[in-house]
Design a protein around this motif. Structure first.
Motif: not given
Length: 425
Positions: A40-44, A48-54, A185-193, A258-260
């Motif tokens: 499980i890479d996500q556990g290790e 990650v907080y991604q600065n490119a996307i706001k 609505i404060l929109d957020r990315p769709n990880p399965n977009g 990647t969701l924070p």
């Protein structure tokens, strides 16, 4: 004044974003936690907080002026964050008058299991009244809305029809339309977009996990879906809700995101989120899909598959995640998808049906495979998939291509309609 409020919140974001993520803790159930598993890479590596996307929430300069002097209601949960703080806490610090908090499935603080009723309460941290919008009280009442001027909707979705947050959005929009309240609505990315796939929901299978005629993976953000609800006349009595959308900056639907934070208790890794459009279908089968483990939606199996598969896991009762999982305390044998290469899904742009086909073929209990009467932990496959023929297609041994071909007319029409409501490429 606006300038100083926005500057204060910008500084708050910068400071809170510098903190380290939560460290792993020992699991009292004795189950191997995701953070202890090398698969499980996500556990290790925590989210990650991604600065490119706001996200919409982070762009405070665009909406703080809209809240000045107003009594604010907020539809939020643990995914509603600015930096490392909740949107609620962040806005309170700069003087926004938050009158009431509304929580979807799992509650505002996200500590209720899937499907568990959440009572109205007072949030212990802020002292603000928290109203549950899951269960019988799914729609805000006139009384709920009487003392607010504007409603903020800030919740992270995962782009799948049976994920219930978009249903909460619809109920909120309907109530606000009737009571003349604006929804911000404060929109957020769709990880399965990237993914638009699955059959269109047949109205006869409308339920709490699917209301509107959209495919399993709809390829929309919450803001885009809100526009579709209005534009297609899908709100009750065809009312129109006044909405204002703060778009995500630097985002398009093909981007990896990647969701924070985990969006719900059982979608606790990025792997589970990306597999969810396919592995949630196992909720309609006599198989455990990882509930009762620290890696739900990434493993699938059952005791009766012993000898068919080498991989095994044992579901346990886990408070706040799954108290009574299917096949509790029994060794289950099946598929381990924790290391499955998500790049393959992104390249195919299709829901993987090979896993459900494989497990049905391997099952010595074919008559029980879709029998939801066997356990209260099972859902109905028709409600999950959204159509009547999927069960029979699997039973008859139809191929992925044959099954997918039956979806295409409705799916193609949806893709054309969807274009009208896109905010992002």
């Amino acid at each position: 004044m606006k300038k100083y409020i926005s500057l204060a919140l910008t500084c708050l974001i910068a400071v809170s974003a510098c903190g380290q993520g939560p460290k792993s803790s020992t699991d009292e159930t004795g189950i191997v936690k995701a953070t202890e598993s090398k698969t499980i890479d996500q556990g290790e590596k925590p989210y990650v907080y991604q600065n490119a996307i706001k996200t919409g929430a982070e762009q405070t300069e665009k909406y703080l002026p809209l809240l000045k002097g107003k009594r604010v209601g907020m539809v939020v949960n643990p995914t509603s964050i600015i930096g490392k703080e909740t949107t609620v806490d962040s806005l309170l610090k700069v003087g926004v008058k938050i009158q009431k908090i509304f929580g979807p499935e799992h509650g505002f603080r996200g500590n209720a299991s899937a499907g568990v009723h959440v009572n109205d309460d007072v949030d212990a941290k802020t002292g603000i009244k928290a109203v549950s919008l899951y269960g019988k009280h799914s729609t805000p009442t006139a009384e709920d809305l009487a003392d607010i001027d504007i409603m903020i909707f800030d919740i992270q979705d995962v782009g799948v029809r049976f994920y219930t947050y978009i249903n909460t959005l619809q109920h909120v929009m309907e109530a606000c339309a009737v009571n003349n309240k604006e929804v911000l609505i404060l929109d957020r990315p769709n990880p399965n977009g990237y993914l638009i796939d699955g059959p269109i929901l047949d109205p006869q299978f409308k339920s709490g996990i699917g209301i509107q005629p959209i495919p399993i993976a709809h390829g929309l953000t919450v803001g885009e879906y809100a526009q579709m609800l209005n534009g297609e006349g899908w709100l009750k009595d065809k009312v129109k809700c006044k909405i204002n959308i703060i778009k995500v900056a630097n985002y398009n639907h093909d981007m990896e995101y990647t969701l924070p934070v985990k969006p719900s208790p059982n979608l606790n890794t990025q792997q589970s989120i990306m597999l969810y459009p396919a592995t949630c279908l196992f909720e309609g089968t006599y198989l455990n899909h990882g509930r009762g483990t620290m890696f739900p939606f990434t493993v699938v199996g059952a005791p009766y598959l012993k000898g068919k598969f080498d991989f095994s896991f044992t579901p346990k009762s886990i408070k706040g995640m799954s108290e009574t999982p299917l096949f509790q305390d029994q060794v289950c044998y099946g598929l381990d998808l924790r290391n499955y290469d998500i790049a393959k899904l992104r390249k195919a742009k299709a829901i993987n049906l090979s896993w459900i086909i494989e497990l049905y073929k391997a099952s010595p209990k074919k008559a029980d495979f879709f029998n939801s009467k066997l356990s209260k932990e099972m859902g109905t496959i028709e409600r999950l998939v959204g159509v009547a023929d999927f069960r029979q297609q699997i039973i008859e041994g139809k191929s992925e291509a044959e099954i997918r071909a039956s979806w295409q007319p409705g799916l193609n029409a949806y893709k054309t309609m969807r274009k009208k409501y896109l905010l992002y490429k």
